[in-house]
Write a protein that holds these residues in place. Structure first.
Motif, short mmCIF file in Angstrom:
data_model
loop_
_atom_site.label_atom_id
_atom_site.label_comp_id
_atom_site.label_asym_id
_atom_site.label_seq_id
_atom_site.Cartn_x
_atom_site.Cartn_y
_atom_site.Cartn_z
N ARG A 37 -16.83 -8.09 -38.77
CA ARG A 37 -17.02 -6.77 -38.17
C ARG A 37 -16.02 -6.46 -37.07
O ARG A 37 -16.13 -5.43 -36.40
CB ARG A 37 -18.43 -6.67 -37.59
CG ARG A 37 -19.50 -6.64 -38.64
CD ARG A 37 -20.85 -6.46 -38.02
NE ARG A 37 -21.28 -7.72 -37.43
CZ ARG A 37 -22.49 -8.22 -37.53
NH1 ARG A 37 -23.41 -7.56 -38.17
NH2 ARG A 37 -22.78 -9.36 -36.97
N TYR A 95 -18.69 -11.83 -34.78
CA TYR A 95 -18.25 -10.81 -35.73
C TYR A 95 -18.64 -11.12 -37.18
O TYR A 95 -18.48 -10.29 -38.05
CB TYR A 95 -16.75 -10.62 -35.64
CG TYR A 95 -16.29 -10.07 -34.32
CD1 TYR A 95 -16.56 -8.77 -33.96
CD2 TYR A 95 -15.59 -10.87 -33.43
CE1 TYR A 95 -16.15 -8.26 -32.74
CE2 TYR A 95 -15.17 -10.38 -32.20
CZ TYR A 95 -15.46 -9.07 -31.87
OH TYR A 95 -15.05 -8.57 -30.65
N ALA A 104 -20.62 -11.46 -40.55
CA ALA A 104 -21.72 -10.75 -41.19
C ALA A 104 -21.90 -11.34 -42.60
O ALA A 104 -21.16 -10.97 -43.52
CB ALA A 104 -21.43 -9.26 -41.26
#
Length: 109
Positions: free
Chosen positions: A29, A18, A20
């Motif tokens: 995310r 997840y 980023a």
């Protein structure tokens, strides 16, 4: 909890699907993340007790993750429909998060 610290130790320093990255900070995310930032307090994977508000098809829901359900991954999140009246919805959230951490309560209001 100790298991939460271990989970964050792995996620925070290692790989997480997840994450980023940007030039200035790390984003998350995960759809249940409160802030969109990758940090210990707002990570739904590294907190046994976690809550967030999400909208689905124009209806708002309060999602609660509690440690008692951790052995049932399919039923880990409890979903509560919120009323369209903002005052009533905030009151319901406050009642359900009464004894939760201050960080989670403030992010929901």
């Amino acid at each position: 909890m100790q298991s939460d610290d271990i989970a964050w130790g792995v996620i925070g320093k290692g790989q997480c699907a997840y994450k980023a990255p940007s030039k200035t900070q790390m984003f998350c995310r995960n759809e249940f993340n409160l802030t969109g930032l990758c940090n210990r307090a707002s990570c739904p994977l590294a907190n046994s007790q976690y809550a967030t508000v999400r909208e689905e098809n124009g209806v708002s829901y309060l999602y609660l993750k509690v440690v008692e359900r951790s052995h049932f991954p399919k039923r880990l999140w409890e979903k509560m429909k919120l009323l369209k009246n903002m005052t009533a919805a905030v009151k319901l959230i406050g009642e359900n998060l009464l004894h939760w951490s201050k960080f989670v309560r403030q992010k929901q209001d």
